[in-house]
Write an enzyme that holds these catalytic residues in place. Structure first.
Site, PDB file in Angstrom:
ATOM      1  N   GLU A   1     -73.719  16.560  -8.958  1.00  0.00           N
ATOM      2  CA  GLU A   1     -73.092  17.708  -8.690  1.00  0.00           C
ATOM      3  C   GLU A   1     -72.110  17.898  -9.811  1.00  0.00           C
ATOM      4  O   GLU A   1     -71.756  18.954 -10.318  1.00  0.00           O
ATOM      5  CB  GLU A   1     -72.360  17.654  -7.355  1.00  0.00           C
ATOM      6  CG  GLU A   1     -73.137  17.819  -6.126  1.00  0.00           C
ATOM      7  CD  GLU A   1     -73.527  19.265  -5.729  1.00  0.00           C
ATOM      8  OE1 GLU A   1     -73.024  20.236  -6.434  1.00  0.00           O
ATOM      9  OE2 GLU A   1     -74.018  19.603  -4.768  1.00  0.00           O
ATOM     10  N   CYS A  45     -66.348  29.030   4.155  1.00  0.00           N
ATOM     11  CA  CYS A  45     -66.180  28.977   2.656  1.00  0.00           C
ATOM     12  C   CYS A  45     -66.863  30.373   2.063  1.00  0.00           C
ATOM     13  O   CYS A  45     -66.454  30.617   0.667  1.00  0.00           O
ATOM     14  CB  CYS A  45     -66.164  27.794   2.022  1.00  0.00           C
ATOM     15  SG  CYS A  45     -65.189  26.473   2.657  1.00  0.00           S
ATOM     16  N   LYS A  93     -62.983  14.787  -3.832  1.00  0.00           N
ATOM     17  CA  LYS A  93     -62.172  14.922  -2.473  1.00  0.00           C
ATOM     18  C   LYS A  93     -62.893  14.446  -1.310  1.00  0.00           C
ATOM     19  O   LYS A  93     -64.229  15.058  -1.277  1.00  0.00           O
ATOM     20  CB  LYS A  93     -61.982  16.370  -2.458  1.00  0.00           C
ATOM     21  CG  LYS A  93     -61.167  16.840  -1.433  1.00  0.00           C
ATOM     22  CD  LYS A  93     -60.977  18.398  -1.438  1.00  0.00           C
ATOM     23  CE  LYS A  93     -60.120  19.064  -0.166  1.00  0.00           C
ATOM     24  NZ  LYS A  93     -59.901  20.529  -0.779  1.00  0.00           N
ATOM     25  N   LYS A 108     -67.049  17.423  -3.298  1.00  0.00           N
ATOM     26  CA  LYS A 108     -66.193  17.599  -2.016  1.00  0.00           C
ATOM     27  C   LYS A 108     -66.952  17.232  -0.917  1.00  0.00           C
ATOM     28  O   LYS A 108     -68.270  17.933  -0.712  1.00  0.00           O
ATOM     29  CB  LYS A 108     -65.879  18.890  -2.173  1.00  0.00           C
ATOM     30  CG  LYS A 108     -64.908  19.177  -0.750  1.00  0.00           C
ATOM     31  CD  LYS A 108     -64.316  20.461  -1.014  1.00  0.00           C
ATOM     32  CE  LYS A 108     -63.644  20.985   0.333  1.00  0.00           C
ATOM     33  NZ  LYS A 108     -63.015  22.361   0.375  1.00  0.00           N
ATOM     34  N   CYS A 114     -62.191  30.610   3.026  1.00  0.00           N
ATOM     35  CA  CYS A 114     -62.244  30.163   4.278  1.00  0.00           C
ATOM     36  C   CYS A 114     -60.977  30.727   5.006  1.00  0.00           C
ATOM     37  O   CYS A 114     -61.009  30.782   6.291  1.00  0.00           O
ATOM     38  CB  CYS A 114     -62.302  28.700   4.478  1.00  0.00           C
ATOM     39  SG  CYS A 114     -61.394  27.414   3.312  1.00  0.00           S
TER      40      CYS A 114
HETATM   41  C1  PBG Z   1     -61.786  24.246   1.805  1.00  0.00           C
HETATM   42  C2  PBG Z   1     -60.597  23.318   1.636  1.00  0.00           C
HETATM   43  C3  PBG Z   1     -60.391  22.261   2.418  1.00  0.00           C
HETATM   44  C4  PBG Z   1     -59.213  21.649   1.944  1.00  0.00           C
HETATM   45  C5  PBG Z   1     -58.638  22.686   1.180  1.00  0.00           C
HETATM   46  N1  PBG Z   1     -59.669  23.812   1.024  1.00  0.00           N
HETATM   47  C6  PBG Z   1     -61.205  21.592   3.143  1.00  0.00           C
HETATM   48  C7  PBG Z   1     -61.914  22.057   4.428  1.00  0.00           C
HETATM   49  O1  PBG Z   1     -61.441  22.736   5.143  1.00  0.00           O
HETATM   50  O2  PBG Z   1     -63.167  21.931   4.411  1.00  0.00           O
HETATM   51  C8  PBG Z   1     -58.369  20.453   2.550  1.00  0.00           C
HETATM   52  C9  PBG Z   1     -57.248  20.192   1.747  1.00  0.00           C
HETATM   53  C10 PBG Z   1     -56.508  19.006   2.690  1.00  0.00           C
HETATM   54  O3  PBG Z   1     -57.076  18.445   3.687  1.00  0.00           O
HETATM   55  O4  PBG Z   1     -55.510  18.533   2.172  1.00  0.00           O
HETATM   56  N2  PBG Z   1     -61.738  25.479   0.868  1.00  0.00           N
HETATM   57 ZN    ZN Z   2     -63.037  26.907   1.705  1.00  0.00          ZN
END
Ligand code: PBG
Ligand code: ZN
Length: 311
Positions: free
Chosen positions: A217, A114, A232, A179, A106
């Site tokens: 998952e 992503c 997360k 996530k 991403c």
């Molecule tokens: C996506 C990614 C995200 C975070 C880290 N990598 C979420 C997103 O943008 O959907 C979020 C981490 C954070 O908020 O501290 N690969």
């Molecule tokens: Zn991502």
């Protein structure tokens, strides 16, 4: 008596500190949306990593910022990218600090999704093949653990196979297995410049209403070869952490995300809460719920306060 009967003890050994790395030299730029966080060039991140190691924190998690974005996010698997250079610099400066790398596209794609797109939809299988290239690039540079955060189906199996086939059987996979499509990622998306240019991530991230799906998952990722399972964000999903811990044997990680971090910072800044006490209580709650590993922007401060003792 309290010390004797205490059930949950937080220590610096539980923490992972996320770091943002960018191309260049001598760069240490404050991140506007995330107080106390910086964009570091590889040479400067090595200095920061040394400080992290000296605080007794066992691991860092690296997020890369590219010099250039494209449709595929190809800088993500360039050996000259910020992440591989940072891994090498950190390993030179402090060989014993565990280096975990975020594996996702991403921040590297022009559209901010992503995965790669096929007619404005994320192409799951084509993305898995590219993620394997990213993981291999990090493994070749010396990463100890790769952490895919994309939520594509089948990516753990693809990564595991690629690592085995290319001589990296010892590189572990920490999967962002559950996530959620969360509103708490806002500050991070500013920091990584990874806000999707259209649509949202709900076609690959999980629905906040679903708990059984999270367990499903996680079971899939374990089956495919994940070594650590992550939930997360952390705070709004303590029930998921708790259930994951009861259900699965391998280590459970939780990501105390950017929105949780800045929410506490803002409240403390406004004088509504005691920053240090609230921070330690927050981290302790995540551990009590069942997390063995807590990824948090508070890691340095918490470790400094814990200082080998316990909260
Ligand atoms: C996506 C990614 C995200 C975070 C880290 N990598 C979420 C997103 O943008 O959907 C979020 C981490 C954070 O908020 O501290 N690969
Ligand atoms: Zn991502």
């Amino acid at each position: 008596m309290r010390r004797l009967v205490r059930e949950t003890v937080l220590t610096e050994n539980d923490l992972v500190y996320p770091l943002f790395v960018c191309p260049g030299e001598g760069v240490q730029e404050p991140i506007g949306s995330m107080t106390g966080c910086y964009h570091f060039s590889p040479d400067r991140v090595a200095v920061e990593a040394l400080e992290v190691a000296q605080l007794g924190i066992p691991a860092v998690l690296l997020f890369g910022i590219p010099g250039q974005k494209d449709e595929q996010g190809s800088e993500a698997w360039s050996p000259q990218g910020a992440v591989p250079l940072a891994i090498q610099a950190i390993k030179r400066a402090c060989p014993d600090l565990l280096v975990i790398t975020d594996v996702c596209l991403c921040a590297y794609t022009v559209h901010g999704h992503c995965g790669v797109l096929k007619e404005r939809r994320v192409d799951n299988d084509a993305t898995c093949a590219l993620l394997a290239k990213v993981a291999l690039c990090h493994a070749e540079a010396g990463a100890d653990i790769v952490a895919p955060s994309d939520m594509m189906d089948g990516r753990i199996a693809t990564l595991r196979q690629a690592l085995e086939k290319n001589g990296f059987p010892e590189v572990a996979i920490m999967s962002y297995a559950a996530k959620y499509a969360s509103a708490y990622y806002g500050p991070f998306r500013d920091a990584a410049d990874s806000t999707p240019s259209f649509g949202d991530r709900r076609s690959y991230q999980m629905d906040p209403g679903n708990a059984r799906e999270a367990l499903a998952e996680m079971a899939l990722d374990l089956d495919e070869g994940a070594d650590i399972l992550m939930v997360k964000p952390a705070l709004p999903y303590l029930d998921i952490i708790c259930r994951a811990k009861q259900e699965f044997k391998p280590p459970i990680a939780a990501y105390n995300v950017s929105g949780e971090y800045m929410m506490l910072n803002a409240a403390a800044e406004a004088g509504y809460i005691d920053r240090e006490a609230a921070m330690l209580e927050m981290l302790l709650s995540i551990k009590r719920a069942g997390a063995d590993i807590i990824v948090t922007y508070f890691a340095k401060e918490a470790a400094a306060l814990l200082g080998g003792a316990s909260a």
